[in-house]
Design a protein around this motif. Sequence first.
Motif, PDB file in Angstrom:
ATOM      1  N   ILE A  33     -11.456  37.446 -48.594  1.00 19.22           N
ATOM      2  CA  ILE A  33     -11.813  36.166 -49.221  1.00 19.22           C
ATOM      3  C   ILE A  33     -12.547  35.270 -48.236  1.00 19.22           C
ATOM      4  N   MET A  34     -12.103  35.258 -46.976  1.00 21.80           N
ATOM      5  CA  MET A  34     -12.658  34.331 -45.983  1.00 21.80           C
ATOM      6  C   MET A  34     -14.168  34.493 -45.844  1.00 21.80           C
ATOM      7  N   GLN A  35     -14.635  35.731 -45.897  1.00 22.53           N
ATOM      8  CA  GLN A  35     -16.075  35.946 -45.784  1.00 22.53           C
ATOM      9  C   GLN A  35     -16.814  35.270 -46.934  1.00 22.53           C
ATOM     10  N   LYS A  36     -16.284  35.427 -48.148  1.00 19.50           N
ATOM     11  CA  LYS A  36     -16.912  34.789 -49.313  1.00 19.50           C
ATOM     12  C   LYS A  36     -16.787  33.276 -49.240  1.00 19.50           C
ATOM     13  N   TRP A  37     -15.634  32.805 -48.793  1.00 24.28           N
ATOM     14  CA  TRP A  37     -15.376  31.356 -48.710  1.00 24.28           C
ATOM     15  C   TRP A  37     -16.382  30.697 -47.776  1.00 24.28           C
ATOM     16  N   MET A  38     -16.599  31.320 -46.640  1.00 22.52           N
ATOM     17  CA  MET A  38     -17.548  30.795 -45.660  1.00 22.52           C
ATOM     18  C   MET A  38     -18.955  30.730 -46.260  1.00 22.52           C
ATOM     19  N   ILE A  39     -19.351  31.800 -46.943  1.00 24.18           N
ATOM     20  CA  ILE A  39     -20.694  31.836 -47.538  1.00 24.18           C
ATOM     21  C   ILE A  39     -20.823  30.778 -48.635  1.00 24.18           C
ATOM     22  N   SER A  40     -19.771  30.618 -49.448  1.00 23.41           N
ATOM     23  CA  SER A  40     -19.793  29.614 -50.525  1.00 23.41           C
ATOM     24  C   SER A  40     -19.987  28.215 -49.972  1.00 23.41           C
ATOM     25  N   ARG A  41     -19.275  27.904 -48.885  1.00 30.44           N
ATOM     26  CA  ARG A  41     -19.401  26.559 -48.289  1.00 30.44           C
ATOM     27  C   ARG A  41     -20.815  26.327 -47.788  1.00 30.44           C
ATOM     28  N   GLU A  42     -21.379  27.338 -47.144  1.00 28.26           N
ATOM     29  CA  GLU A  42     -22.730  27.181 -46.615  1.00 28.26           C
ATOM     30  C   GLU A  42     -23.747  27.035 -47.742  1.00 28.26           C
ATOM     31  N   GLU A  43     -23.570  27.810 -48.816  1.00 21.15           N
ATOM     32  CA  GLU A  43     -24.487  27.697 -49.954  1.00 21.15           C
ATOM     33  C   GLU A  43     -24.434  26.308 -50.570  1.00 21.15           C
ATOM     34  N   ARG A  44     -23.220  25.785 -50.715  1.00 18.50           N
ATOM     35  CA  ARG A  44     -23.084  24.453 -51.326  1.00 18.50           C
ATOM     36  C   ARG A  44     -23.778  23.406 -50.471  1.00 18.50           C
TER      37      ARG A  44
ATOM     38  N   LEU B  61     -17.254  30.623 -62.953  1.00 18.32           N
ATOM     39  CA  LEU B  61     -18.535  30.200 -63.515  1.00 18.32           C
ATOM     40  C   LEU B  61     -19.486  29.674 -62.445  1.00 18.32           C
ATOM     41  N   ASP B  62     -19.115  29.844 -61.171  1.00 15.01           N
ATOM     42  CA  ASP B  62     -19.959  29.465 -60.029  1.00 15.01           C
ATOM     43  C   ASP B  62     -20.211  27.967 -59.948  1.00 15.01           C
ATOM     44  N   LEU B  63     -19.286  27.162 -60.452  1.00 13.16           N
ATOM     45  CA  LEU B  63     -19.464  25.716 -60.413  1.00 13.16           C
ATOM     46  C   LEU B  63     -18.745  25.148 -59.189  1.00 13.16           C
ATOM     47  N   PRO B  64     -19.455  24.395 -58.345  1.00 15.75           N
ATOM     48  CA  PRO B  64     -18.848  23.899 -57.103  1.00 15.75           C
ATOM     49  C   PRO B  64     -17.805  22.820 -57.380  1.00 15.75           C
ATOM     50  N   ALA B  65     -16.576  23.057 -56.927  1.00 16.56           N
ATOM     51  CA  ALA B  65     -15.479  22.142 -57.245  1.00 16.56           C
ATOM     52  C   ALA B  65     -14.411  22.237 -56.180  1.00 16.56           C
TER      53      ALA B  65
ATOM     54  N   ASP C 222     -15.429  38.333 -59.936  1.00 13.29           N
ATOM     55  CA  ASP C 222     -16.655  39.122 -59.788  1.00 13.29           C
ATOM     56  C   ASP C 222     -17.863  38.240 -59.482  1.00 13.29           C
ATOM     57  N   THR C 223     -17.669  37.334 -58.550  1.00 16.75           N
ATOM     58  CA  THR C 223     -18.743  36.438 -58.123  1.00 16.75           C
ATOM     59  C   THR C 223     -18.531  36.112 -56.661  1.00 16.75           C
ATOM     60  N   SER C 224     -19.552  35.594 -56.018  1.00 15.49           N
ATOM     61  CA  SER C 224     -19.415  35.247 -54.602  1.00 15.49           C
ATOM     62  C   SER C 224     -18.762  33.891 -54.396  1.00 15.49           C
ATOM     63  N   THR C 225     -18.565  33.130 -55.459  1.00 15.36           N
ATOM     64  CA  THR C 225     -18.068  31.760 -55.317  1.00 15.36           C
ATOM     65  C   THR C 225     -16.577  31.726 -55.010  1.00 15.36           C
ATOM     66  N   VAL C 226     -16.236  30.968 -53.981  1.00 13.95           N
ATOM     67  CA  VAL C 226     -14.844  30.653 -53.650  1.00 13.95           C
ATOM     68  C   VAL C 226     -14.765  29.141 -53.459  1.00 13.95           C
ATOM     69  N   ASN C 227     -14.069  28.463 -54.347  1.00 14.93           N
ATOM     70  CA  ASN C 227     -13.846  27.032 -54.226  1.00 14.93           C
ATOM     71  C   ASN C 227     -12.554  26.771 -53.450  1.00 14.93           C
TER      72      ASN C 227
END
Length: 819
Positions: free
Chosen positions: A47-58, A134-138, A222-227
Amino acid sequence: MPTTSFDKDSIKASIIGKLQRYNGRTIEEASNGQIYRALASTVRDQIMQKWMISREERKTNNNKRLFYLSVEFLMGRSLYTNILNLVSLDAYKQALDELHIDVDKVLQEEPEPALGNGGLGRLAACFMDSLASLDLPAMGCSIRYEYGLFRQKIVDGQQVELPDYWLGNGNVWEMPVMEDACEVHFNGHVEMGNENGRTVFRHVGYNTVEAVPYDMPLVGYDTSTVNSLRLWSARAPKRIDLSDFNHGHYVQASEEKELAEAISNILYPEDNHYEGKLLRLKQQYFFTSATLQYILKDFKKLNGTNWSKLPEKVVIHINDTHPGLAIPELMRLLMDEEGLGWDEAQQIVSRTMAYTNHTIMAEALEKWPEDMVKSLLPRIYQILVEMNKRLCARLWNFFPGEAERVGRMAIIAYGYIHMANLCVAMTFSTNGVSKLHGDILKQETFHDFYLVMPEKFSAITNGITHRRWLMACNPELTKLICDTIGTDWVKDPELLHDLAPYADDAAFREQFEKIKHNNKVRLSNFLKEHQGAIVDPNFIFDAQSKRLHEYKRQMLNALHILVLYNRIVNDPNFTMRPRVFIFGSKAAPGYNRAKLIIRFINGLSALIAKHPRASKMLQVVFLENYDVSSAQLLIPATEISEQISTASKEASGTGNMKYMMNGAITIGTMDGANVEISEQVGMDNIYIFGMRSDTVLDMYRERNYNPMTIFETNQELRLALTQMIDGTVLPDAPSALQDLYHSLLIGDWGNMADPFFVLKDFGSYSMAQRRIDADYADRDKWNRMAVINTAMSGVFCSDRTIREYNDTIWHLDPLKRKV
């Protein structure tokens, strides 16, 4: 870019390596608890890898972000659902099988996060799952309750509350974020000054509590998003007074620490005394202030101090009135810390804040003693006074000369701060949580506000995440559905309606019924292990699981059970299909009447168990310490779902949706989302009884209801009510249920008797139960109804709910990158 998928061999190597490094154990030597931590930390690494990428994308995309403030998040265990959402079930199953690890025993090692109580917190958890999927940043925001609500123990038929120390062995999923720690200030006073010709306000002489954030990952399916779920823990700036300690004053030395940390100890501390109310107020300000300080800090990093852009980049959602102090707190931060004027700050606040109402119950529409707020939060009180002054001026122009009406709508009136009025008046959106609830808000609860500001009001029906409430908790049914209609429904759950034609397929119905029976066996095994209850899986499983409150009418269910018992005992020719009634409920510690209902239910259980004939047809089981994990066993096994609240009182309900999705058939009133369930499945596939909401509201207005006439004319009810107080139900304490008896027939303190119309609706409820008993005997008919309920449940998934919120209120753009 680092990999975000782990294969079977890397999972095995990770688990073995962690056990060796952290515990000095082989797989064979390790305890289940040690294996759990190794497995969970392996999943966390993924999860941490995805979480890091999600934060950077946001941050790179600078997307508008939702902050969902709720005093509860009833998350449930995370290990299995995280693996599910990572779409890694097969890889982990293969790895664990090859390591000869008993998955079920390891999963039981995970503590249940004690962060919620009932539907409010569970809804918030479902929303977080759907937002990420749903890939919504929250970000969800709440308090890191150390002891949660309480752990329920039933002793001699009565509820006993014990601390729920769920953090005793740590929480593998959380990460402290010390760089975002901040101060929250209480008490003191406000000094007014002048700087460069501008009036300024300084809060001085305050007490300080440190707010330390702990973040938990929220993994999308099944998405890269981790809020993130951010939980704030309270800490004293000074951990110990060394001088006091060295002088032998050991208690005083840590007194400041204990007082500060009490803020994040308990969810819903008892508030029937001043100190309890004060602590609740502290809790609500503590986490809203800390959250808003972080929001503005994060905004400045990405956007500088162009505060006019805040509503374009941030939306703050207030989940019920508990986080309502976020409104004046954002005003304070923008004016006192960032130098904005009142008009500019209020415009920003009113464009940033949205509010969901979850109840029309008067006691749940929070209000705080004015003097308490003035003393504890002096600057917030000043801002509330000014808000109230401006609101009342606007209302007076709309309702000239109607002082009483304006007083009912005021933020401050009759010595109290009215939080619901604050939330409606000062946000840009107020929504109900079902069509019926939305109509009641406009026509009854907030009718005057609706006349003044109709554009704010909407209704968005609640939903549940099918990932936990079908895929995770009912894997056999999930496989049958996938084998029958394919897998597209997993990402578009409304496609479950493709199951509807199979209601007429005899082979499918047979498989459906077999799975239900398997789930009943699974629940029976759990009940035996959990609390020693022996339940025959061939009985009909009838369940009512929800917070214990009079309006939810567990009392109606219990009275009917007592009537059934009397029919069996007094009429040797009476028969019914054997049925077990399962209750899962917690009563608030200070809610004595609710605790008496629990005692009544357990008294019935003992009474029935002692009777040789009745016990062959009836059983009552009170599921001790009902929580998310036990719900995931109860709901798939249930055949009859009791949704029997007084019409107009249940805003929506989500338990009704979970049971429906798993093939249970609802008996219910036309209340909350039951109305929409009946529209989806058709009246032939649900059992509706009782008064409608408009009739109930008329009866409240007319106040001419007399339950004593029902008592006098209905012999079965009269006998059952008399047995409550003559020693039949509680032979060792015949008078213990007097309060319940009087509340139904006489009322108390001048209030109406039977205020939730238990006796009024009893006849209709009893007739609906007779229809159920007859229909259940026709297995083809019953299983057809069950399949239809599952098939039509997709519309009640929280993905649909979140899309509606986003289209109507939030207007977030999804994060772009997909897996």
